[in-house]
Design a protein around this motif. Structure first.
Motif, short mmCIF file in Angstrom:
data_model
loop_
_atom_site.label_atom_id
_atom_site.label_comp_id
_atom_site.label_asym_id
_atom_site.label_seq_id
_atom_site.Cartn_x
_atom_site.Cartn_y
_atom_site.Cartn_z
N PHE A 2 0.84 -1.19 0.00
CA PHE A 2 0.00 0.00 0.00
C PHE A 2 0.88 1.24 0.00
CE2 PHE A 2 -2.66 -3.29 1.77
CZ PHE A 2 -3.86 -3.08 1.13
N LYS A 8 -3.61 3.70 -1.16
CA LYS A 8 -4.19 2.79 -2.13
C LYS A 8 -3.23 1.63 -2.41
CE LYS A 8 -7.13 6.21 -4.26
NZ LYS A 8 -7.52 6.90 -5.47
N GLU A 9 -3.80 0.51 -2.84
CA GLU A 9 -3.00 -0.67 -3.10
C GLU A 9 -2.27 -0.53 -4.43
OE1 GLU A 9 -3.41 -5.51 -3.16
OE2 GLU A 9 -5.21 -4.29 -3.07
N ASP A 12 3.69 -4.71 -5.75
CA ASP A 12 4.83 -4.82 -4.84
C ASP A 12 6.14 -4.38 -5.48
OD1 ASP A 12 3.21 -5.74 -2.84
OD2 ASP A 12 3.55 -7.86 -3.30
#
Length: 87
Positions: A2, A8-9, A12
């Motif tokens: 996040f 927000k997501e 990675d």
């Protein structure tokens, strides 16, 4: 992962948040730097595309700058010659 700025997501592996354009913790890593510019859904692609470009630098060509200067100067000279003269 996040985003620490907007919450927000994001992916990675992303080094920049696609929603707000802030650098992530992956920015300073010396690993593989595959930049993911837009990994959001198509519904929010218009807003995320404009935000993801915000942090990117743009490179301009010197030749394009000189061409624009000469075109502008040429048009100004032509206007000075053919403009209406009020005497």
């Amino acid at each position: 992962m996040f985003c620490y700025n907007c919450g927000k997501e994001i992916d990675d592996k992303a080094i920049v948040c696609v929603h707000c354009g802030v650098e992530t913790k992956n920015m300073n890593k010396k690993e593989d730097k595959n930049i993911i510019i837009n990994n959001s859904s198509s519904a929010s692609s218009s807003s995320s595309a404009s935000n993801s470009v915000k942090g990117m630098k743009r490179h301009y060509s010197l030749a394009l700058d000189l061409l624009m200067i000469f075109i502008t100067g040429g048009l100004w000279i032509i206007w000075m010659i053919i403009r209406p003269k009020y005497y």
